[in-house]
Scaffold this active site. Structure first.
Site, PDB file in Angstrom:
ATOM      1  N   ARG A 237       5.671 -13.375   9.297  1.00 33.93           N
ATOM      2  CA  ARG A 237       6.283 -12.097   8.976  1.00 33.93           C
ATOM      3  C   ARG A 237       7.664 -12.007   9.612  1.00 33.93           C
ATOM      4  NH1 ARG A 237       3.273  -7.893   9.546  1.00 33.93           N
ATOM      5  NH2 ARG A 237       4.763  -6.370  10.246  1.00 33.93           N
TER       6      ARG A 237
ATOM      7  N   GLU B 183       0.871  -1.174   0.000  1.00 33.33           N
ATOM      8  CA  GLU B 183       0.000   0.000   0.000  1.00 33.33           C
ATOM      9  C   GLU B 183       0.912   1.229   0.000  1.00 33.33           C
ATOM     10  OE1 GLU B 183      -2.787   0.357   3.261  1.00 33.33           O
ATOM     11  OE2 GLU B 183      -3.527   2.280   2.474  1.00 33.33           O
TER      12      GLU B 183
ATOM     13  N   LYS C 209       4.947   0.559   9.185  1.00 34.17           N
ATOM     14  CA  LYS C 209       4.981   1.851   8.501  1.00 34.17           C
ATOM     15  C   LYS C 209       4.447   2.958   9.403  1.00 34.17           C
ATOM     16  CE  LYS C 209       3.087   0.115   4.772  1.00 34.17           C
ATOM     17  NZ  LYS C 209       2.476  -0.076   3.457  1.00 34.17           N
TER      18      LYS C 209
HETATM   19  P1  ATP Z   1       3.072  -2.220   7.841  1.00 28.31           P
HETATM   20  O1  ATP Z   1       2.544  -3.009   8.987  1.00 28.31           O
HETATM   21  O2  ATP Z   1       4.490  -1.841   7.966  1.00 28.31           O
HETATM   22  O3  ATP Z   1       2.195  -1.069   7.438  1.00 28.31           O
HETATM   23  P2  ATP Z   1       1.811  -3.684   5.852  1.00 28.31           P
HETATM   24  O4  ATP Z   1       1.738  -5.156   5.837  1.00 28.31           O
HETATM   25  O5  ATP Z   1       0.582  -2.963   6.246  1.00 28.31           O
HETATM   26  O6  ATP Z   1       3.058  -3.249   6.661  1.00 28.31           O
HETATM   27  P3  ATP Z   1       1.742  -3.466   3.055  1.00 28.31           P
HETATM   28  O7  ATP Z   1       2.111  -2.321   2.203  1.00 28.31           O
HETATM   29  O8  ATP Z   1       0.334  -3.877   3.108  1.00 28.31           O
HETATM   30  O9  ATP Z   1       2.274  -3.106   4.480  1.00 28.31           O
HETATM   31  O10 ATP Z   1       2.682  -4.718   2.759  1.00 28.31           O
HETATM   32  C1  ATP Z   1       2.952  -5.197   1.481  1.00 28.31           C
HETATM   33  C2  ATP Z   1       3.384  -6.629   1.588  1.00 28.31           C
HETATM   34  O11 ATP Z   1       4.525  -6.750   2.408  1.00 28.31           O
HETATM   35  C3  ATP Z   1       2.288  -7.494   2.182  1.00 28.31           C
HETATM   36  O12 ATP Z   1       2.106  -8.607   1.346  1.00 28.31           O
HETATM   37  C4  ATP Z   1       2.833  -7.893   3.516  1.00 28.31           C
HETATM   38  O13 ATP Z   1       2.455  -9.193   3.834  1.00 28.31           O
HETATM   39  C5  ATP Z   1       4.351  -7.781   3.342  1.00 28.31           C
HETATM   40  N1  ATP Z   1       4.983  -7.446   4.605  1.00 28.31           N
HETATM   41  C6  ATP Z   1       4.817  -6.320   5.333  1.00 28.31           C
HETATM   42  N2  ATP Z   1       5.520  -6.380   6.479  1.00 28.31           N
HETATM   43  C7  ATP Z   1       6.162  -7.571   6.470  1.00 28.31           C
HETATM   44  C8  ATP Z   1       7.051  -8.235   7.376  1.00 28.31           C
HETATM   45  N3  ATP Z   1       7.421  -7.682   8.531  1.00 28.31           N
HETATM   46  N4  ATP Z   1       7.513  -9.463   7.031  1.00 28.31           N
HETATM   47  C9  ATP Z   1       7.152 -10.015   5.869  1.00 28.31           C
HETATM   48  N5  ATP Z   1       6.327  -9.465   4.985  1.00 28.31           N
HETATM   49  C10 ATP Z   1       5.826  -8.251   5.271  1.00 28.31           C
HETATM   50 MG    MG Z   2      -1.200  -3.080   5.172  1.00 28.65          MG
END
Ligand code: ATP
Ligand code: MG
Length: 588
Positions: A291, A56, A301
């Protein structure tokens, strides 16, 4: 790059099995995402599998995302598949084009490409809004969705919890016609934010809370960075994501474990849309992995944005942050991050990875890659008092050293030695502790790549601080000459000659957080910040290092690995960041 060294994991077993069974063999691909009719006339999909990385654009990518990028793009490479880069931009708030640019740059920098031959697999979920709306209408027509106009509070109440089943909404039995009309009214902007939501009609008593009539659409009168004011209703993530996967013919939709409870809805939704002939069959399948949790940093983020916006760090690319932009500025190479991703692997079990593992991967790549150079970080003058008598006052003795001691093919670097030098303050002692082999009165040491010198004393100021160290050069002892081994010394120190040493700003970093899990247990992460995480010093570096291009990585002998700052380093302004120390000192 080769991923062949990567150990097998459960996702590979799933894919191997799907390929053996031909699970997705009948899929077609029309060259762009689309619904069932779009793909129906096309050729069979040449890609054996399709994966996607779907960030996102509401922040910059971090090391956790790198795990997902390496995994999704890596699997596509391994199986002659394709990995899509999809901007999951279904939420008008907090998203912007700066984040989009940062994301594209970070993925490319990591060494992955969404361009395959003629095809550019960069997609935006917001391009699918029209189809999503159509899919929602289809669900309504099938009696599978309804417009709920309970207050948000009542909706929360009636959802129940783990021990209590939910209560049906009074709006749950509306007719199809009424639901279609109310949904059209939502879409037409006739209702204010939060006045209504579209919900799936599944089962308010389901033990899985995600199946208790989850929300599909909400009203949000907000301009979207791509679609402007075309929409005032926006799909919820749980509804949008499976559809995005389906339109793009994804085979394996890989996500983190938090989404495990959403899988039944994922299958429910795509099952109905397949049945209705709206999307191609078979639909994608969701698979969850653990994760990345990394100690001593935050990988969310939201928390990273807080650190940036409140000024606790200097920006998204602050070298203390685990953002990809920050790691890059810190001196991490893409290869180091890919090696890290390979070492941690993928599993189904949540765990914490120690920050050492990340630093270890960096050290292991830099050992072979980094050029060597000498640097003095805490400068103290050393005067060779007999230099004039031996060589003449202005004599500069040419010296050289290998660019890399194990890679002679990389050649030699050149610098000179004159009568006045810089050494590191810690290399001289007025009262040497036991086992100190460096400079103290009467002791002999080798100036690395130069001569052996005998220390004759030091000059102190009124406060008793050492302002200059004195020594005499032993002229027959130069490294690489026949006399070099004639004198045995126990200490070797690094140095720079004052005539060609270049002043440099050197930034030494320590961990940003003292705590292993910052803000854990509901605490405030700010209380765990390390106030000494950045130490800036004015030192000197070898001329070669000063002239290097930004992002050139060095081992400053005895001091660790450093990188010429990506943004600030340049002609007349040498700026280096310490990427990592030579040895693992993290835990000590
Ligand atoms: P954040 O919690 O930092 O906002 P998010 O998962 O909301 O992270 P997205 O932009 O939705 O952020 O993530 C894009 C992709 O990255 C998703 O498929 C998510 O599963 C993966 N991802 C995000 N954080 C991790 C992590 N700590 N380990 C592995 N994959 C991750
Ligand atoms: Mg997300």
């Amino acid at each position: 790059m080769s991923t062949d060294a990567a150990p097998a994991n459960f996702l590979r077993h799933i894919i191997d099995n799907d390929l053996a069974q031909g699970t997705y063999a009948t899929r077609r691909w029309a060259g762009s995402p689309g619904d069932a009719s779009h793909h129906a006339q096309a050729n069979p999909d040449p890609a054996k599998i399709r994966t996607r990385f779907p960030p996102e654009p509401n922040g910059h990518l971090h090391i956790g995302h790198a795990k997902s990028i390496c995994l999704n793009f890596g699997l596509a490479q391994r199986y002659q598949g394709v990995c899509h880069l999809r901007l999951d931009d279904t939420n008008p708030e907090r998203e912007n084009e700066d984040y989009v640019r940062g994301i594209l740059e970070a993925v490319r920098w990591l060494g992955f490409d969404w361009q395959r031959g003629e095809q550019n697999h960069l997609y935006r979920a917001s391009d699918y809004f029209a189809f999503m709306y159509q899919a929602a209408c289809y669900l309504i027509e099938q009696g599978l969705a309804y417009v709920d106009e309970q207050s948000p509070e009542a909706m929360r109440q009636n959802r129940g919890d783990f021990s209590r089943p939910g209560v049906d909404s009074p709006y749950r039995q509306r007719s199809v016609a009424e639901n279609l009309a109310r949904f059209a009214a939502m879409r037409a902007g006739e209702l204010p934010d939060a006045a209504a939501v579209l919900r799936a009609r599944i089962d308010m008593a389901s033990p899985n809370l995600n199946m208790r009539d989850p929300a599909l659409y909400r009203i949000k009168h907000a301009a979207h960075h791509q679609t402007g004011n075309a929409w005032c209703i926006y799909p919820m993530y749980t509804f949008a994501h499976p559809i995005e996967d389906a339109l793009e013919c994804i085979t394996h939709s890989i996500c983190t474990l938090e989404f495990e409870d959403q899988r039944p809805f994922y299958d429910w939704l795509l099952g109905h849309l397949t049945q209705g002939g709206l999307i191609q069959s078979p639909p994608p399948g969701q698979h969850e992995f653990a994760r990345l949790n990394l100690s001593h940093v935050v990988t969310s983020k939201r928390k990273l944005a807080q650190l940036v916006h409140e000024g606790h760090v200097q920006g998204w690319d602050d070298p203390r942050l685990p953002t990809l932009a920050g790691l890059r500025r810190r001196g991490y190479s893409a290869a180091a991050i890919r090696l890290f991703a390979e070492r941690i692997g993928v599993s189904k079990a949540d765990s914490w990875i120690d920050h050492d593992v990340l630093e270890g991967a960096l050290r292991d790549t830099l050992e072979a890659e980094a050029e060597r150079a000498m640097a003095v970080l805490d400068p103290l003058p050393l005067r060779l008092t007999n230099w004039e008598e031996v060589f003449g006052a202005d004599h500069i003795e040419p010296c050289s050293a290998p660019v890399h001691p194990q890679q002679p093919e990389r050649g030699q670097r050149a610098f000179g030695m004159g009568a006045t030098l810089w050494i590191d303050r810690e290399d001289f002692a007025l009262q040497p502790p036991k086992g100190f082999f460096r400079l103290y009165q009467g002791n002999m040491v080798r100036l690395k790549y130069g001569f052996v010198v005998r220390c004759t004393g030091a000059q102190l100021n009124a406060q008793g601080e050492v302002t200059e160290v004195h020594a005499e050069v032993l002229p027959e002892t130069k490294s690489g000459t026949a006399g070099a081994s004639a004198v045995k010394v126990k200490g070797v120190i690094t140095w720079l000659s004052q005539h060609d040493a270049v002043p440099a700003t050197v930034r030494l970093y320590d961990r940003l957080f003292h705590a292993e899990q910052p803000g854990s247990g509901g605490g405030d992460m700010l209380l765990d910040l390390n106030p000494g995480s950045l130490h800036t010093t004015q030192g000197y570096v070898e001329p070669n290092a000063a002239q290097a291009a930004p992002e050139t990585r060095f081992q400053f002998e005895r001091h660790g690995y450093f990188v010429a700052d990506q943004l600030e380093h340049g002609a007349g302004n040498a700026v280096f960041n310490r990427a990592v120390s030579l040895k693992d000192t993290w835990k000590k």
